[in-house]
Scaffold this motif. Structure first.
Motif, PDB file in Angstrom:
ATOM      1  N   LYS A   1     -10.912   7.299  10.761  1.00 25.94           N
ATOM      2  CA  LYS A   1      -9.951   6.522   9.983  1.00 25.94           C
ATOM      3  C   LYS A   1      -8.654   7.319   9.871  1.00 25.94           C
ATOM      4  O   LYS A   1      -8.657   8.508   9.594  1.00 25.94           O
ATOM      5  CB  LYS A   1     -10.502   6.205   8.591  1.00 25.94           C
ATOM      6  CG  LYS A   1      -9.605   5.269   7.776  1.00 25.94           C
ATOM      7  CD  LYS A   1     -10.232   4.920   6.435  1.00 25.94           C
ATOM      8  CE  LYS A   1     -11.383   3.940   6.593  1.00 25.94           C
ATOM      9  NZ  LYS A   1     -11.866   3.450   5.269  1.00 25.94           N
TER      10      LYS A   1
ATOM     11  N   TRP B   1      -8.892   2.360  12.321  1.00 28.08           N
ATOM     12  CA  TRP B   1     -10.245   2.523  11.787  1.00 28.08           C
ATOM     13  C   TRP B   1     -11.190   2.117  12.921  1.00 28.08           C
ATOM     14  O   TRP B   1     -11.286   0.944  13.283  1.00 28.08           O
ATOM     15  CB  TRP B   1     -10.465   1.654  10.549  1.00 28.08           C
ATOM     16  CG  TRP B   1     -11.760   1.926   9.840  1.00 28.08           C
ATOM     17  CD1 TRP B   1     -12.640   2.946  10.072  1.00 28.08           C
ATOM     18  CD2 TRP B   1     -12.321   1.171   8.757  1.00 28.08           C
ATOM     19  NE1 TRP B   1     -13.707   2.879   9.216  1.00 28.08           N
ATOM     20  CE2 TRP B   1     -13.542   1.802   8.399  1.00 28.08           C
ATOM     21  CE3 TRP B   1     -11.918   0.032   8.060  1.00 28.08           C
ATOM     22  CZ2 TRP B   1     -14.343   1.309   7.373  1.00 28.08           C
ATOM     23  CZ3 TRP B   1     -12.724  -0.439   7.046  1.00 28.08           C
ATOM     24  CH2 TRP B   1     -13.921   0.198   6.696  1.00 28.08           C
TER      25      TRP B   1
ATOM     26  N   PHE C   1      -4.435   6.987   8.536  1.00 28.85           N
ATOM     27  CA  PHE C   1      -3.336   6.305   7.868  1.00 28.85           C
ATOM     28  C   PHE C   1      -2.006   6.862   8.399  1.00 28.85           C
ATOM     29  O   PHE C   1      -1.972   7.935   8.982  1.00 28.85           O
ATOM     30  CB  PHE C   1      -3.421   6.503   6.354  1.00 28.85           C
ATOM     31  CG  PHE C   1      -4.603   5.834   5.724  1.00 28.85           C
ATOM     32  CD1 PHE C   1      -4.488   4.572   5.154  1.00 28.85           C
ATOM     33  CD2 PHE C   1      -5.845   6.459   5.704  1.00 28.85           C
ATOM     34  CE1 PHE C   1      -5.587   3.949   4.570  1.00 28.85           C
ATOM     35  CE2 PHE C   1      -6.951   5.854   5.123  1.00 28.85           C
ATOM     36  CZ  PHE C   1      -6.819   4.593   4.555  1.00 28.85           C
TER      37      PHE C   1
ATOM     38  N   GLN D   1      -0.337   3.117   4.546  1.00 29.33           N
ATOM     39  CA  GLN D   1      -0.761   2.014   5.398  1.00 29.33           C
ATOM     40  C   GLN D   1      -1.802   2.494   6.408  1.00 29.33           C
ATOM     41  O   GLN D   1      -1.643   3.538   7.039  1.00 29.33           O
ATOM     42  CB  GLN D   1       0.435   1.424   6.153  1.00 29.33           C
ATOM     43  CG  GLN D   1       1.513   0.826   5.257  1.00 29.33           C
ATOM     44  CD  GLN D   1       1.112  -0.504   4.638  1.00 29.33           C
ATOM     45  OE1 GLN D   1       0.010  -1.005   4.867  1.00 29.33           O
ATOM     46  NE2 GLN D   1       2.007  -1.084   3.855  1.00 29.33           N
ATOM     47  N   LEU D   2      -2.870   1.689   6.550  1.00 27.11           N
ATOM     48  CA  LEU D   2      -3.907   1.999   7.528  1.00 27.11           C
ATOM     49  C   LEU D   2      -3.348   1.859   8.938  1.00 27.11           C
ATOM     50  O   LEU D   2      -2.637   0.903   9.237  1.00 27.11           O
ATOM     51  CB  LEU D   2      -5.086   1.041   7.346  1.00 27.11           C
ATOM     52  CG  LEU D   2      -6.281   1.215   8.302  1.00 27.11           C
ATOM     53  CD1 LEU D   2      -6.925   2.580   8.125  1.00 27.11           C
ATOM     54  CD2 LEU D   2      -7.306   0.108   8.068  1.00 27.11           C
ATOM     55  N   ARG D   3      -3.658   2.826   9.794  1.00 23.03           N
ATOM     56  CA  ARG D   3      -3.234   2.759  11.192  1.00 23.03           C
ATOM     57  C   ARG D   3      -4.422   2.472  12.111  1.00 23.03           C
ATOM     58  O   ARG D   3      -4.391   1.538  12.890  1.00 23.03           O
ATOM     59  CB  ARG D   3      -2.537   4.072  11.587  1.00 23.03           C
ATOM     60  CG  ARG D   3      -2.070   4.104  13.041  1.00 23.03           C
ATOM     61  CD  ARG D   3      -0.993   3.064  13.316  1.00 23.03           C
ATOM     62  NE  ARG D   3      -0.662   3.023  14.742  1.00 23.03           N
ATOM     63  CZ  ARG D   3      -1.249   2.256  15.632  1.00 23.03           C
ATOM     64  NH1 ARG D   3      -2.234   1.431  15.262  1.00 23.03           N
ATOM     65  NH2 ARG D   3      -0.884   2.271  16.894  1.00 23.03           N
TER      66      ARG D   3
ATOM     67  N   GLU E   1       0.840  -1.194   0.000  1.00 23.16           N
ATOM     68  CA  GLU E   1       0.000   0.000   0.000  1.00 23.16           C
ATOM     69  C   GLU E   1       0.876   1.246   0.000  1.00 23.16           C
ATOM     70  O   GLU E   1       1.939   1.265   0.626  1.00 23.16           O
ATOM     71  CB  GLU E   1      -0.894   0.035   1.246  1.00 23.16           C
ATOM     72  CG  GLU E   1      -1.916  -1.085   1.334  1.00 23.16           C
ATOM     73  CD  GLU E   1      -3.071  -0.906   0.368  1.00 23.16           C
ATOM     74  OE1 GLU E   1      -3.234   0.209  -0.173  1.00 23.16           O
ATOM     75  OE2 GLU E   1      -3.812  -1.879   0.153  1.00 23.16           O
TER      76      GLU E   1
END
Length: 360
Positions: A260, A251, A262, A247-249, A244
């Motif tokens: 949400k 949610w 990132f 990167q998602l941190r 990605e």
């Protein structure tokens, strides 16, 4: 009366000591960097040269005999934590131990009992309680913006699908007690979740490797589900195959809103680049990394960018430690709290092997 200055002895002079501890010890006036245990100094890596005036010891056994050492900070690999913390406590020192606290909950509980018997403080370095994004999320949850929380996702994913080259000096990619990704990164993610939401009722774990080539058998990835009777499901996840750009941190979803976020907190990268607490911009996220808060307005979901708060930074850990030593507050993260996290990690491994959810 002037406040007491506490002499700190640091065990180990590697990445953890240099990046995550000494800069913050030196940023709090109640602490003095007094001594460092460094087994084999080198011309270009010598604590005594880097910090003129400190005492330099070759062994922890020598340092704990120094009556002027008040607090011992342990920055070694986790398989030495129990021995070194026990040594320091039984020699009358307060202890700050790096995470993961210990490889096993039994060892963690043992240290908690030893600290109580010695009447000394035992703290664990859960510094990511002062990540700017976590502080921001905590504020959003506690002010009711999300309403009743039902799902809490926390990630530490990276794209590193190739097996790391062998490095004898690093424990984080080796099969050693306390050396899995669940112990390393999981200590942070699970501590944050439990610190904010409390203890879960049940645990489901998926622990293993995402790498195609994994000759060492190192468990590089995990997903841990924490189940709460009040209806919350926590997903704590760290993987090494996550291609990605952002990167998602976090949610986090509730019945009134969703948050949400990132990108990881910026402090570690800033410290690696040479910044220090107090430097201009330290700990402050760029606006393009801000999270988004979605709430229902006039019956429709509306998303807005939410600025990351100006963080207290990891210095707050040592400020809070100084206040606790002065009898003015709780420890920043106690041995008892850290022992619960180690037990959760053990249950996650056990759940993964058994293929079933376990009670906590």
């Amino acid at each position: 009366m002037a406040s007491k200055t506490w002499n700190v002895g640091v065990v180990g002079y590697g990445f953890s000591a240099k990046i995550f501890h000494i800069p913050f010890i030196q940023d709090v006036p109640q602490f003095k960097l007094y001594a460092v245990v460094q087994r084999t100094p080198k011309p270009d890596d010598d604590a005594e040269k880097d910090h003129p005036g400190i005492k330099s010891y070759r062994t922890s056994e020598e340092m704990v005999q120094d009556a002027d050492v008040d607090v011992v900070v342990i920055t070694t690999a986790p398989d030495l934590h129990h021995y070194l913390a026990k040594l320091a406590l039984e020699n009358g020192k307060h202890v700050i131990c790096e995470k993961p606290f210990t490889p096993t909950a039994k060892e963690a509980d043992d240290l908690v009992a030893i600290a109580k018997k010695a009447n000394k403080f035992l703290a664990v370095y859960q510094n990511r309680r002062w990540d700017a994004d976590f502080v921001t999320l905590t504020k959003i949850i506690k002010n009711g913006s999300l309403g009743r929380i039902v799902e809490f996702e926390t990630h530490f994913d990276r794209h590193r699908p190739e097996e790391p080259a062998p490095d004898g000096s690093k424990w984080k990619n080796k099969v050693v007690p306390g050396g899995s990704a669940a112990h390393d990164l999981g200590s942070h993610l699970l501590d944050q979740a439990v610190h904010l939401l409390g203890k879960p009722d049940r645990v489901t774990g998926f622990v293993g490797s995402q790498r195609e080539v994994n000759t060492s058998g190192f468990e590089d990835s995990f997903t841990v589900l924490l189940h709460y009777s009040k209806g919350i499901l926590v997903t704590a996840k760290a993987g090494v195959v996550s291609c990605e750009e952002d990167q998602l941190r976090f949610w986090v979803r509730g019945d009134k809103g969703s948050f949400k976020k990132f990108h990881l907190d910026c402090q570690e990268d800033q410290l690696k680049a040479g910044m220090r607490p107090g430097d201009r911009g330290y700990g402050r996220e760029p606006s393009e990394h801000y999270g988004t808060l979605t709430t229902i307005q006039n019956g429709k979901p509306v998303r807005e960018v939410t600025a990351t708060v100006e963080p207290p930074t990891y210095t707050e850990y040592y400020r809070k430690m100084a206040r606790a030593l002065a009898g003015e507050g709780d420890l920043p993260a106690s041995g008892e709290e850290a022992a619960q996290v180690i037990r959760l990690i053990e249950l996650a491994h056990e759940s993964s092997k058994l293929g079933k959810t376990l009670d906590f």
